[in-house]
Design a protein around this motif. Structure first.
Motif, mmCIF file in Angstrom:
data_model
loop_
_atom_site.group_PDB
_atom_site.id
_atom_site.type_symbol
_atom_site.label_atom_id
_atom_site.label_comp_id
_atom_site.label_asym_id
_atom_site.label_seq_id
_atom_site.Cartn_x
_atom_site.Cartn_y
_atom_site.Cartn_z
ATOM 1 N N GLY A 125 0.787 -1.218 0.000
ATOM 2 C CA GLY A 125 0.000 0.000 0.000
ATOM 3 C C GLY A 125 0.821 1.272 0.000
ATOM 4 N N ARG A 184 -3.174 6.498 -2.105
ATOM 5 C CA ARG A 184 -4.541 6.927 -1.847
ATOM 6 C C ARG A 184 -5.504 5.976 -2.543
ATOM 7 N NH1 ARG A 184 -4.082 13.030 -3.794
ATOM 8 N NH2 ARG A 184 -3.010 11.925 -5.437
ATOM 9 N N PHE A 185 -6.560 5.649 -1.832
ATOM 10 C CA PHE A 185 -7.622 4.823 -2.401
ATOM 11 C C PHE A 185 -8.830 5.709 -2.639
ATOM 12 C CE2 PHE A 185 -4.956 1.678 -0.479
ATOM 13 C CZ PHE A 185 -5.040 0.617 -1.345
ATOM 14 N N ARG A 213 -15.053 1.034 -3.092
ATOM 15 C CA ARG A 213 -13.682 1.520 -3.239
ATOM 16 C C ARG A 213 -12.988 0.840 -4.406
ATOM 17 N NH1 ARG A 213 -10.624 2.106 2.343
ATOM 18 N NH2 ARG A 213 -8.999 2.272 0.805
ATOM 19 N N GLY A 258 -4.536 1.040 -5.151
ATOM 20 C CA GLY A 258 -4.321 2.434 -4.773
ATOM 21 C C GLY A 258 -3.511 3.208 -5.792
ATOM 22 N N HIS A 316 -4.483 3.916 -10.136
ATOM 23 C CA HIS A 316 -5.019 2.631 -9.683
ATOM 24 C C HIS A 316 -4.178 1.453 -10.156
ATOM 25 C CE1 HIS A 316 -8.401 5.045 -8.509
ATOM 26 N NE2 HIS A 316 -8.568 5.428 -9.755
ATOM 27 N N CYS A 345 2.319 6.451 -6.536
ATOM 28 C CA CYS A 345 1.318 7.411 -6.068
ATOM 29 C C CYS A 345 0.904 8.361 -7.183
ATOM 30 C CB CYS A 345 1.838 8.181 -4.860
ATOM 31 S SG CYS A 345 3.354 9.098 -5.136
#
Length: 81
Positions: free
Chosen positions: A14, A24-25, A45, A49, A53, A58
């Motif tokens: 994660g 971030r999800f 959701r 992440g 995705h 990130c």
């Protein structure tokens, strides 16, 4: 663009592979019929992440800098067998 950073990847699930920040999800705001879901706790959701995705980076900058570094060193990522 500065490539120096004060943080390092933690290699924990994660987190970003390049910078180590927590991914971030995001959740879907609309259901399958196209209706707005007002209650945030009922929103489904995304499975992976990050902004794209993918579950690895990130954002686009971290993915790009990771790719440049791998190309500079002449390395390739091999899929698990």
């Amino acid at each position: 663009m500065a490539q120096w950073r004060e943080w390092n990847p933690t290699n924990k699930p994660g987190t970003c592979v390049w910078c180590g920040r927590v991914l971030r999800f995001r959740s879907e705001a609309f259901d399958r019929e196209g209706h707005w879901i007002k209650d945030r706790s009922k929103r489904p959701r995304k499975q992976k992440g990050g902004d794209y995705h993918d579950g690895f980076f990130c954002g686009l900058r971290c993915g790009y800098l990771f790719g440049v570094q791998m190309a500079t060193f002449g390395r390739r990522l091999n899929p698990r067998q």
